[in-house]
Design a protein around this motif. Structure first.
Motif, PDB file in Angstrom:
ATOM      1  N   THR A 499       0.816  -1.217   0.000  1.00 54.68           N
ATOM      2  CA  THR A 499       0.000   0.000   0.000  1.00 54.68           C
ATOM      3  C   THR A 499       0.848   1.266   0.000  1.00 54.68           C
ATOM      4  N   ASP A 500       2.160   1.118   0.086  1.00 59.95           N
ATOM      5  CA  ASP A 500       3.084   2.264   0.134  1.00 59.95           C
ATOM      6  C   ASP A 500       3.654   2.498  -1.255  1.00 59.95           C
ATOM      7  N   VAL A 504       6.798   0.453  -2.949  1.00 60.27           N
ATOM      8  CA  VAL A 504       6.575  -0.460  -4.073  1.00 60.27           C
ATOM      9  C   VAL A 504       7.529  -0.129  -5.213  1.00 60.27           C
ATOM     10  N   ALA A 505       7.639   1.147  -5.553  1.00 61.54           N
ATOM     11  CA  ALA A 505       8.533   1.554  -6.641  1.00 61.54           C
ATOM     12  C   ALA A 505       9.977   1.187  -6.319  1.00 61.54           C
ATOM     13  N   LEU A 554      -1.137  -0.778  -7.246  1.00 66.58           N
ATOM     14  CA  LEU A 554       0.221  -0.225  -7.225  1.00 66.58           C
ATOM     15  C   LEU A 554       1.246  -1.193  -7.815  1.00 66.58           C
ATOM     16  N   VAL A 555       1.177  -2.474  -7.433  1.00 64.70           N
ATOM     17  CA  VAL A 555       2.181  -3.401  -7.959  1.00 64.70           C
ATOM     18  C   VAL A 555       1.933  -3.659  -9.445  1.00 64.70           C
ATOM     19  N   SER A 556       0.672  -3.661  -9.868  1.00 61.81           N
ATOM     20  CA  SER A 556       0.374  -3.857 -11.294  1.00 61.81           C
ATOM     21  C   SER A 556       0.857  -2.672 -12.111  1.00 61.81           C
ATOM     22  N   ARG A 557       0.650  -1.477 -11.581  1.00 59.88           N
ATOM     23  CA  ARG A 557       1.107  -0.289 -12.307  1.00 59.88           C
ATOM     24  C   ARG A 557       2.616  -0.313 -12.496  1.00 59.88           C
TER      25      ARG A 557
END
Length: 700
Positions: A499-500, A504-505, A554-557
């Motif tokens: 969620t962060d 994630v990036a 977020l992880v998919s993006r």
């Protein structure tokens, strides 16, 4: 290690007590493993060792001399006894009468199996004659950087004499094989007091009457070279001096995370490749030096080096002072195309009528001033080892260019080894790659039951897997387990909260710097909650939506951004739930979040199709074993809602299913593998239920 051993010298690790309890083959293995444990002595898979041992013939019982020698494809540092070929010494001697000259040298390899002792299945290597015809019981052939640095100079013969006097001889370059074995035999006969020989552009041979004496001679000869170079190079700048300062460590790694997927995209169309990044001091000294580009263009010297790294690397010009990574990425297509054209021209210049077809024309080693070295190969281990070999080559160039003129192996000689028909036959015997070889996967929730089972299934098919999880302890436990069973190259970990956004990036960038890119995202991180709507706290609702909705977004993006940069397609698999399709009382927050997850997958399948990005969903149900969401309140809540005891849940869910079967993490993993592999290459936007049958979750 002995306290009296100077810091930069090889320590004598021989233990007489250990060796005394071994037989002669055991001492050969002990010696081999000791030598292979230090890359200053030999690189991975390089060099070989042997012993001539008196043994009883299995047919006659009579004593015979047996040559024990490292077999084809082994590594002296990690091999076991079954890594040695065993051959009758008298039959090897008989081959001298068959040999008619260098024109039949390759054919002699076909006679080696006829010399096999005791039906040993380990194939003999091309280096067997080099050991067989030396009149010594114990022989070491090593590739120490310090000695190759002597062998790779223009005046290597004179330097060998200056450093070693009459103790170590010198032989001109010759490709390994039968003739070189005879050359060594003649040298030993004519120089009975010599303890070894330097092979031009290749390495070192040493020998002795016992395993210990041979080992100690090898160490002493290498240490003498190390000491001599220390004296000669003292006060001299390496490679002509530093002209480009290295970027700071964080900037170097960020540059690698950006460059590696771009390179991978250009070279991975026909065969997926995995990367390795090295910014060690030796590499940074080289790529930042004045003589970096002209030395790199000369290529490597030792055959083992260029068989792993190709004859020369691709130099990517970059000035870290300007930091124009976008400009470097933009220049990649032309740089890679120029390298391919140069490699094709090299092939055409050197090819013979019977040469094998040209192989992959892409570079293996990519050098960037101020940043470091990137290697790409068919798998992580091969890329890492290629990188290690080029570090060996850098060490050789440092020494050779500091005391004389460095010279790589002549182009035709390099080609004749790279495209040797015997080498081609060896390549053709290699086992077929596994179905996910060369692919990189990232699994969120990777330390839990379904995530861990999925990672294992993908690793078992050859993929490199990055385990992402918020639980640092569970991550380390999973990493250690997988590293032990699949090898440390196959697994990496990143700790982040899905969620962060920033975390994630950063986690994905770390994965890119480790493996060079990504092919498969398995979005699996999850939680669960159960409560009637009127007692569901907003915080509980938000947490479900945050992890199961926002986290998956977020992880998919991040994966989509990378997939589009790589231009190699991609694969996303969501681990959703039966509850995303079938309403369930008392779990509205969880069910709504899972439904959102499934619909997000459908949307992404539409968006990704034109780029070859497939997005599919696996829907589990009631996977109790190993699942984190079933530990704690969720288990109690589900049991209470069905008016059951906690220990009755598994039987309840099994009986509720149409097939009356329990569902386990490895069942979900099998579904993920199907959707992540080429088995489902024409499927996207699909939902695969792995729930033992539940009519409510049938898709319509």
């Amino acid at each position: 290690m002995s306290d009296s051993t100077p810091k930069n010298r090889l320590a004598n690790l021989w233990d007489d007590a250990k060796a005394a309890a071994m037989d002669e083959p055991g001492r050969l293995l002990y010696r081999s493993n000791l030598l292979g444990s230090d890359k200053r002595i030999t690189n991975y898979g390089g060099g070989n060792t042997s012993a001539k041992v008196e043994m009883a013939d299995p047919l006659t019982g009579e004593p015979v001399t047996v040559l024990w020698v490292k077999g084809s494809g082994g590594d002296v540092g990690t091999m076991k006894l079954d890594g040695f070929s065993t051959l009758y010494q008298d039959k090897l001697e008989a081959l001298r009468g068959i040999y008619k000259g260098v024109e039949m040298e390759d054919a002699m390899v076909g006679y080696l199996p006829h010399c096999t002792f005791n039906l040993n299945p380990r194939a003999a290597s091309i280096d067997t004659p080099l050991h067989a015809y030396l009149p010594y019981a114990h022989v070491d052939h090593m590739h120490p950087d310090a000695v190759i640095a002597i062998a790779a100079t223009k005046n290597s013969r004179e330097l060998t004499r200056r450093i070693y006097g009459e103790e170590i001889g010198w032989l001109p370059w010759r490709r390994p094989g039968f003739q070189l074995g005879l050359d060594l035999s003649r040298f030993a006969r004519e120089n009975p007091n010599a303890k070894g020989v330097v092979l031009e552009s290749h390495g070192l041979f040493t020998w002795g009457p016992t395993a210990r004496e041979c080992y100690e001679t090898t160490l002493r000869i290498i240490n003498r070279a190390i000491e001599w170079f220390e004296g000669e190079l003292s006060g001299k700048p390496a490679f002509g001096g530093l002209v480009v300062r290295a970027a700071d460590p964080q900037a170097r790694r960020a540059a690698a995370a950006k460059l590696m997927p771009a390179i991978r995209g250009f070279i991975g169309g026909d065969e997926k490749k995995v990367g390795h990044f090295d910014d060690s001091p030796a590499v940074l000294d080289f790529v930042g030096s004045r003589d970096f580009e002209p030395l790199a263009a000369l290529g490597t010297s030792c055959p083992d080096h260029f068989l792993r790294t190709k004859i020369r690397p691709l130099v990517l010009p970059f000035d870290p002072a300007t930091g124009d990574l976008d400009g470097l990425v933009a220049a990649l297509p032309q740089a890679i195309e120029d390298y391919r054209a140069g490699y094709a021209a090299y092939y055409e210049r050197c090819r013979h009528a019977d040469s094998p077809a040209i192989r992959d024309p892409n570079a293996v080693i990519y050098l960037v001033a101020g940043i470091g070295m990137i290697a790409f190969a068919k798998d992580k281990a091969t890329a890492r080892i290629a990188s290690e070999f080029y570090v060996n080559a850098i060490n050789v160039m440092r020494g050779a260019s500091g005391v004389d003129t460095y010279q790589g192996l002549p182009e035709q000689e390099a080609f004749d080894i790279e495209y040797w028909l015997l080498e081609e036959a060896k390549l053709q015997r290699m086992p077929k790659p596994k179905s996910l070889a060369g692919r990189v996967a990232l699994v969120t929730g990777g330390a839990g039951g379904i995530g861990r089972a999925t990672a294992e299934r993908l690793m078992g098919e050859g993929a490199c897997v990055v385990l992402a999880d918020i639980d640092a302890g569970a991550l380390e436990e999973a990493r250690a387990d997988f590293a032990k069973r699949y090898g440390s190259d196959q697994v990496r970990t990143v700790r982040f909260d899905v969620t962060d956004e920033a975390a994630v990036a950063a986690g994905f960038a770390d994965a890119f710097a480790e493996y060079g890119g990504l092919d498969i995202l398995v979005s699996n991180a999850g939680i669960a909650s159960a409560a009637p709507i009127e007692t569901t706290e907003l915080s509980v609702w938000n947490r479900n939506i945050s992890i199961l909705g926002t986290g998956y977004f977020l992880v998919s993006r991040e994966a989509f951004r990378l997939f589009r940069r790589q231009k190699l397609g991609g694969n996303v698999v969501f681990i959703a739930s039966k509850n995303g399709l079938a309403a369930s009382p008392g779990a509205s927050a969880y069910c709504a979040a899972k439904a959102a997850e499934i619909h997000l997958a459908r949307c992404l399948a539409l968006e990704g199709a034109e780029a070859g990005i497939r997005v599919n969903v696996v829907n589990p149900d009631a996977v109790l074993r190993g699942s984190k969401i079933w530990s704690g309140e969720w288990r109690e809540q589900r049991a209470a809602s069905s008016r059951l005891e906690v220990d009755q849940l598994e039987e309840h869910y099994r009986n509720r299913s149409l097939l009356k079967r329990s569902v386990y993490p490895e069942d979900i993993a099998e579904g993920v593998y199907f959707l992540a592999s080429d088995l489902s290459a024409k499927s996207t936007g699909n939902i695969l239920n792995v729930d033992a049958g539940n009519a409510q979750s049938f898709t319509r």
